[in-house]
Scaffold this active site. Structure first.
Site, PDB file in Angstrom:
ATOM      1  N   GLU A   1       0.834  -1.202   0.000  1.00 25.16           N
ATOM      2  CA  GLU A   1       0.000   0.000   0.000  1.00 25.16           C
ATOM      3  C   GLU A   1       0.873   1.259   0.000  1.00 25.16           C
ATOM      4  O   GLU A   1       1.829   1.370   0.761  1.00 25.16           O
ATOM      5  CB  GLU A   1      -0.889  -0.022   1.246  1.00 25.16           C
ATOM      6  CG  GLU A   1      -1.799   1.177   1.413  1.00 25.16           C
ATOM      7  CD  GLU A   1      -2.584   1.135   2.727  1.00 25.16           C
ATOM      8  OE1 GLU A   1      -3.606   1.827   2.821  1.00 25.16           O
ATOM      9  OE2 GLU A   1      -2.159   0.409   3.657  1.00 25.16           O
TER      10      GLU A   1
ATOM     11  N   LYS B   1     -10.112   2.203  -1.485  1.00 25.64           N
ATOM     12  CA  LYS B   1     -10.202   1.699  -0.110  1.00 25.64           C
ATOM     13  C   LYS B   1     -11.449   2.227   0.589  1.00 25.64           C
ATOM     14  O   LYS B   1     -11.662   3.441   0.684  1.00 25.64           O
ATOM     15  CB  LYS B   1      -8.939   2.107   0.648  1.00 25.64           C
ATOM     16  CG  LYS B   1      -8.812   1.541   2.050  1.00 25.64           C
ATOM     17  CD  LYS B   1      -7.485   1.993   2.653  1.00 25.64           C
ATOM     18  CE  LYS B   1      -7.248   1.450   4.046  1.00 25.64           C
ATOM     19  NZ  LYS B   1      -5.981   1.942   4.623  1.00 25.64           N
TER      20      LYS B   1
ATOM     21  N   CYS C   1      -5.384  -3.139   3.528  1.00 28.62           N
ATOM     22  CA  CYS C   1      -4.939  -2.906   4.902  1.00 28.62           C
ATOM     23  C   CYS C   1      -6.073  -2.925   5.940  1.00 28.62           C
ATOM     24  O   CYS C   1      -6.545  -3.993   6.324  1.00 28.62           O
ATOM     25  CB  CYS C   1      -4.168  -1.594   4.950  1.00 28.62           C
ATOM     26  SG  CYS C   1      -3.061  -1.416   6.389  1.00 28.62           S
TER      27      CYS C   1
END
Length: 264
Positions: A40, A110, A145
């Site tokens: 990321e 995300k 994440c």
């Protein structure tokens, strides 16, 4: 199928980070990787929040273009980790997946932005769409994440037929136990393979956890990168997913199903 997770240290120079990542992807391909996954915000550094605006680019910007060309050149599927995407006045944490012809076949913004000791949730705009895509590798799901802490997202990916989860991450070393617990749990509860690439080293004073992993549908780590700039590889077989789901039909036995709704 041979998969690789490239574990990187993000430094101050975006250009240097790109060149280092390109070199590592080339090396993974030489070692036989058919799918390579990057971490990321590897090109700018996740905790370099003050650099996000300058590093932001559209999905046809220089970093994405370089990754597309690399996938085409090496004839691999390339998960380009995530970058800061600029779309009008909004910035997103967006991950990209390219096929062996260099075509961008998926992008994922995300959904769950991190606010704990992080400025991500104040700088960026959250995504709103679950990402599952049909590929030659099977049905692939993209997450990033902090998403690992939200199991309902992964159930929606399973509903869409996902057999392989790709996770790009900048998970801190302070919560490495959670990293191992959650990557294994998401693989076990959804009975699929998970490939997770994490940043390593220190970025803006925060130590990143490394420990990039490949986890199988039984929750067993097939590979673990440990710490430092390393690339970890493993052999996986999509037929294993079918076999595990048939042998231990936990997904079939679910009593509660439903849509994942974004809370406005």
């Amino acid at each position: 199928m041979n998969v690789a997770a490239v574990q990187l240290t993000a430094e101050e120079s975006v250009e240097a980070n790109v060149e280092r990542a390109v070199s590592r992807v080339r090396d993974a391909a030489k070692r036989g990787a058919e799918l390579v996954v990057l971490p990321e915000m590897w090109n700018v550094g996740y905790f370099a929040f003050d650099a996000y605006d300058d590093a932001a680019e559209p999905l046809d910007g220089p970093t994405a273009t370089r990754l597309a060309e690399l996938a085409d050149e090496l004839d691999i599927h390339l998960h380009g980790g995530s970058i800061v995407e600029r779309d009008g006045d909004d910035l997103y944490n967006t991950s990209l997946l390219f096929d062996p012809a260099g075509e961008r076949i998926a992008s994922y913004r995300k959904i769950h932005l991190f606010g704990y000791e992080s400025e991500e949730s104040t700088i960026l705009t959250p995504g709103e769409e679950v990402c599952a895509v049909e590929t030659d590798l099977g049905t692939v799901g993209l997450t990033t994440c902090y998403d690992l802490r939200f199991p309902e997202l992964y159930r929606q990916l399973v509903e869409r037929g996902v057999e392989l989860l790709l996770v790009t991450s900048a998970w801190p070393a302070a919560r490495s136990d959670h990293w191992h617990l959650l990557t294994r749990t998401r693989a076990v509860e959804n009975q699929l393979f998970l490939v997770a690439a994490n940043l390593t080293g220190t970025n803006r004073g925060v130590e990143l956890g490394g420990q990039s992993v490949v986890v199988d549908p039984w929750g067993i780590q097939r590979a673990n990168a440990g710490n430092g700039d390393r690339t970890v590889t493993a052999e996986i077989d999509r037929e294993t997913v079918e076999e595990v789901r048939a042998e231990f039909p936990a997904l079939h036995d679910r009593r509660f199903r439903g849509d994942y709704t974004i809370d406005e």
